[in-house]
Motif scaffolding. Sequence first.
Motif, PDB file in Angstrom:
ATOM      1  N   SER A 163       1.009  -1.185  -0.086  1.00 57.53           N
ATOM      2  CA  SER A 163       0.151  -0.134   0.193  1.00 57.53           C
ATOM      3  C   SER A 163       0.778   1.866   0.364  1.00 57.53           C
ATOM      4  CB  SER A 163      -0.762   0.433   1.388  1.00 57.53           C
ATOM      5  OG  SER A 163      -2.119  -1.220   1.380  1.00 57.53           O
ATOM      6  N   ALA A 164       2.114   1.208   1.092  1.00 54.45           N
ATOM      7  CA  ALA A 164       2.993   2.402   0.921  1.00 54.45           C
ATOM      8  C   ALA A 164       3.463   3.188  -0.599  1.00 54.45           C
ATOM      9  CB  ALA A 164       3.995   2.379   1.632  1.00 54.45           C
ATOM     10  N   LEU A 165       3.911   1.575  -1.378  1.00 51.30           N
ATOM     11  CA  LEU A 165       4.334   1.691  -2.506  1.00 51.30           C
ATOM     12  C   LEU A 165       3.573   2.398  -3.250  1.00 51.30           C
ATOM     13  CD1 LEU A 165       7.365   1.867  -3.878  1.00 51.30           C
ATOM     14  CD2 LEU A 165       6.775  -0.814  -4.676  1.00 51.30           C
ATOM     15  N   ALA A 166       2.161   1.654  -3.620  1.00 46.21           N
ATOM     16  CA  ALA A 166       1.725   1.804  -4.053  1.00 46.21           C
ATOM     17  C   ALA A 166       0.715   3.205  -4.174  1.00 46.21           C
ATOM     18  CB  ALA A 166      -0.081   1.624  -4.339  1.00 46.21           C
ATOM     19  N   THR A 167       0.963   4.098  -3.517  1.00 48.48           N
ATOM     20  CA  THR A 167       1.032   5.170  -3.031  1.00 48.48           C
ATOM     21  C   THR A 167       2.072   6.571  -3.512  1.00 48.48           C
ATOM     22  OG1 THR A 167      -0.418   5.382  -0.821  1.00 48.48           O
ATOM     23  CG2 THR A 167       0.492   7.112  -1.266  1.00 48.48           C
ATOM     24  N   LEU A 168       3.049   6.033  -3.053  1.00 49.73           N
ATOM     25  CA  LEU A 168       4.258   6.599  -4.324  1.00 49.73           C
ATOM     26  C   LEU A 168       3.809   6.547  -5.431  1.00 49.73           C
ATOM     27  CD1 LEU A 168       7.064   8.232  -4.067  1.00 49.73           C
ATOM     28  CD2 LEU A 168       8.058   5.785  -3.441  1.00 49.73           C
ATOM     29  N   ARG A 169       2.963   5.071  -6.408  1.00 51.77           N
ATOM     30  CA  ARG A 169       3.136   5.747  -7.681  1.00 51.77           C
ATOM     31  C   ARG A 169       1.932   6.105  -7.811  1.00 51.77           C
ATOM     32  NH1 ARG A 169      -0.259   3.220 -11.103  1.00 51.77           N
ATOM     33  NH2 ARG A 169       0.920   2.107 -12.877  1.00 51.77           N
ATOM     34  N   GLU A 170       0.840   6.405  -6.562  1.00 49.26           N
ATOM     35  CA  GLU A 170       0.422   6.878  -7.376  1.00 49.26           C
ATOM     36  C   GLU A 170       0.518   8.453  -7.391  1.00 49.26           C
ATOM     37  OE1 GLU A 170      -3.015   6.016  -4.599  1.00 49.26           O
ATOM     38  OE2 GLU A 170      -3.458   4.262  -5.983  1.00 49.26           O
ATOM     39  N   ASP A 171       0.754   8.761  -6.470  1.00 54.18           N
ATOM     40  CA  ASP A 171       1.825  10.402  -6.678  1.00 54.18           C
ATOM     41  C   ASP A 171       2.945  11.112  -7.457  1.00 54.18           C
ATOM     42  OD1 ASP A 171       2.011  13.135  -5.139  1.00 54.18           O
ATOM     43  OD2 ASP A 171       3.900  12.485  -5.530  1.00 54.18           O
ATOM     44  N   LEU A 172       3.338   9.455  -7.905  1.00 61.56           N
ATOM     45  CA  LEU A 172       4.196   9.763  -9.678  1.00 61.56           C
ATOM     46  C   LEU A 172       3.635  10.163 -10.477  1.00 61.56           C
ATOM     47  CD1 LEU A 172       6.998   9.748 -10.899  1.00 61.56           C
ATOM     48  CD2 LEU A 172       6.793   7.203 -10.805  1.00 61.56           C
ATOM     49  N   VAL A 173       2.471   9.089 -10.946  1.00 60.60           N
ATOM     50  CA  VAL A 173       1.445   9.814 -11.960  1.00 60.60           C
ATOM     51  C   VAL A 173       1.123  11.045 -11.933  1.00 60.60           C
ATOM     52  CG1 VAL A 173      -0.428   8.695 -13.023  1.00 60.60           C
ATOM     53  CG2 VAL A 173       1.097   7.365 -12.376  1.00 60.60           C
ATOM     54  N   ARG A 174       0.134  11.186 -10.868  1.00 63.12           N
ATOM     55  CA  ARG A 174       0.059  12.648 -10.819  1.00 63.12           C
ATOM     56  C   ARG A 174       0.666  14.222 -10.851  1.00 63.12           C
ATOM     57  NH1 ARG A 174      -2.682  10.423  -5.507  1.00 63.12           N
ATOM     58  NH2 ARG A 174      -1.167  11.551  -4.399  1.00 63.12           N
ATOM     59  N   HIS A 175       1.685  13.561 -10.461  1.00 64.67           N
ATOM     60  CA  HIS A 175       3.120  14.268 -11.101  1.00 64.67           C
ATOM     61  C   HIS A 175       3.386  14.280 -12.405  1.00 64.67           C
ATOM     62  CE1 HIS A 175       6.881  17.007 -10.501  1.00 64.67           C
ATOM     63  NE2 HIS A 175       7.561  15.695 -10.806  1.00 64.67           N
ATOM     64  N   ALA A 176       2.601  13.000 -13.006  1.00 61.06           N
ATOM     65  CA  ALA A 176       3.087  13.444 -14.408  1.00 61.06           C
ATOM     66  C   ALA A 176       2.307  13.457 -14.864  1.00 61.06           C
ATOM     67  CB  ALA A 176       4.135  12.297 -14.331  1.00 61.06           C
ATOM     68  N   GLY A 177       1.066  13.711 -14.545  1.00 60.34           N
ATOM     69  CA  GLY A 177      -0.516  13.686 -15.040  1.00 60.34           C
ATOM     70  C   GLY A 177      -0.964  12.613 -16.150  1.00 60.34           C
ATOM     71  N   GLY A 178       0.032  11.434 -15.908  1.00 64.14           N
ATOM     72  CA  GLY A 178      -0.586  10.096 -16.368  1.00 64.14           C
ATOM     73  C   GLY A 178       0.640   9.445 -15.830  1.00 64.14           C
ATOM     74  N   PRO A 179       0.631   8.324 -16.857  1.00 66.73           N
ATOM     75  CA  PRO A 179       1.809   7.318 -17.062  1.00 66.73           C
ATOM     76  C   PRO A 179       3.146   7.943 -16.816  1.00 66.73           C
ATOM     77  CG  PRO A 179      -0.086   6.230 -18.116  1.00 66.73           C
ATOM     78  CD  PRO A 179      -0.655   7.690 -17.777  1.00 66.73           C
ATOM     79  N   PRO A 180       3.736   7.300 -16.461  1.00 70.61           N
ATOM     80  CA  PRO A 180       5.326   7.979 -17.316  1.00 70.61           C
ATOM     81  C   PRO A 180       5.890   7.577 -18.432  1.00 70.61           C
ATOM     82  CG  PRO A 180       5.477   5.728 -15.942  1.00 70.61           C
ATOM     83  CD  PRO A 180       4.212   6.100 -16.291  1.00 70.61           C
ATOM     84  N   HIS A 181       6.747   8.239 -19.050  1.00 71.07           N
ATOM     85  CA  HIS A 181       7.009   8.562 -20.473  1.00 71.07           C
ATOM     86  C   HIS A 181       8.179   6.842 -20.957  1.00 71.07           C
ATOM     87  CE1 HIS A 181       4.684  11.812 -21.996  1.00 71.07           C
ATOM     88  NE2 HIS A 181       4.827  12.434 -21.239  1.00 71.07           N
ATOM     89  N   ASP A 182       8.765   6.897 -19.514  1.00 71.02           N
ATOM     90  CA  ASP A 182       9.616   6.155 -19.451  1.00 71.02           C
ATOM     91  C   ASP A 182       9.154   4.586 -18.655  1.00 71.02           C
ATOM     92  OD1 ASP A 182      12.183   4.399 -20.296  1.00 71.02           O
ATOM     93  OD2 ASP A 182      13.603   6.143 -19.031  1.00 71.02           O
ATOM     94  N   ASP A 183       9.748   3.922 -18.693  1.00 75.47           N
ATOM     95  CA  ASP A 183       9.481   2.385 -17.753  1.00 75.47           C
ATOM     96  C   ASP A 183      10.203   2.656 -16.195  1.00 75.47           C
ATOM     97  OD1 ASP A 183       8.665   0.802 -20.032  1.00 75.47           O
ATOM     98  OD2 ASP A 183      10.680   0.003 -20.674  1.00 75.47           O
ATOM     99  N   ALA A 184       9.401   2.529 -15.691  1.00 74.37           N
ATOM    100  CA  ALA A 184       9.560   2.782 -13.958  1.00 74.37           C
ATOM    101  C   ALA A 184       9.103   1.791 -13.296  1.00 74.37           C
ATOM    102  CB  ALA A 184       8.362   4.676 -13.501  1.00 74.37           C
ATOM    103  N   ALA A 185       9.979   1.638 -12.532  1.00 75.70           N
ATOM    104  CA  ALA A 185      10.382   0.131 -11.543  1.00 75.70           C
ATOM    105  C   ALA A 185      11.053   0.789 -10.005  1.00 75.70           C
ATOM    106  CB  ALA A 185      11.557  -0.822 -11.829  1.00 75.70           C
ATOM    107  N   MET A 186       9.830   0.461  -9.260  1.00 72.96           N
ATOM    108  CA  MET A 186      10.251   0.551  -7.819  1.00 72.96           C
ATOM    109  C   MET A 186      10.530  -0.659  -7.144  1.00 72.96           C
ATOM    110  SD  MET A 186       8.944   4.005  -6.802  1.00 72.96           S
ATOM    111  CE  MET A 186       6.993   3.565  -7.824  1.00 72.96           C
TER     112      MET A 186
END
Length: 362
Positions: free
Chosen positions: A322-345
């Motif tokens: 859940s913590a990592l999902a929260t971080l990913r959702e924040d990343l998507v919001r920052h980028a305004g959508g899915p990233p333009h490059d592969d993103a792994a965490m």
Amino acid sequence: MAEERPRAGFTALSYMPFVVMAVVAVADVAVGAGVGFLPLVSLGPAFSGLVGGWRRTALIGALALLLCVALGLYDGLFEERRGFSAMASVVGVTGAGVAAAVMRGRREAELASVRSIAEVAQRVLLRPVPLTAGPLQAAVSYTSAVAEARIGGDLYEVVASPHGIRVIVGDVQGKGLAAVETAAVVLGAFREAAHDEPGLVGVGERLERSVERELGGEKFVTAILAEVRAGEGVIFLNYGHPAPMLVREDGTADFPQPAAFALPLGLGIQGSDGPKPFHVDFEPGEQLLLYTDGVTEARDELGVFYPLGDRADLLKDPDAHSALATLREDLVRHAGGPPHDDAAMLLLRYRGQGEGEQPVLG
């Protein structure tokens, strides 16, 4: 939101044939036969062929033909060739629309099959990481830039070896299936070497030889290797990869850097020294986030990079996934959508005293 807009557009386009035929009928009745609106009824099946199946296209074509006959009779166009020409236009466009719908359906079926195969290949390549490995809890997030294929060139793995918990996160040059092939080479070599090599440097050298042998210098892979032993902290080898984020128990974040940077895998075997291992304290209650540059290089609409260090507090959820999902959702919001490059965490949590008895989180 990104999915709702295409659905709304698809729905609007599906109603377009009826709207067009209604507008043509109203215009023809209002203006009269002299303007020549009647052949435009064929736009109905033409639009239908863009989004509907062949049956729906044929049905709308039949409705368009009936409308054409009704308007032709109303306008008295069957006393001359204009009425029959309009009917021929509707029949011809309907036939073309049906053929286009059939071909599109076949292509969509082929694409669905390819996507299914790609997903299976990705699951085989990037196997689920263990929820626990020794004193560690693990969670992973992966987003491919090739959204249609759901497959990309970032890689990760966690191996519980006799020599400690060994981890790799990497980023292959390029995208798509060619990058996946390279990732398979690196992961295969790592999974074998992680068990065999007594030292992390030996693991890195095995990876370097495998990449050079298989790829011949045509591609390179940035990667970071980590080895965790209970009570001994973590050892890193960094092959030109973004620095890991170490989140202390008080919530502060550090980005440990090597004393000297090394070239990525595939570029450093000829004459240059490999990376030097460096040690970092890693205590119970702390977290280690390994990631690829698709995370830190994600930009917002103003071109600002994602401030990962300022988002460490998002990892406070007791559930690792859940913590990592929260971080990913924040990343998507920052980028305004899915990233333009592969993103792994890949998130590793060092369980504190007494946590070993508890259920696995995530």
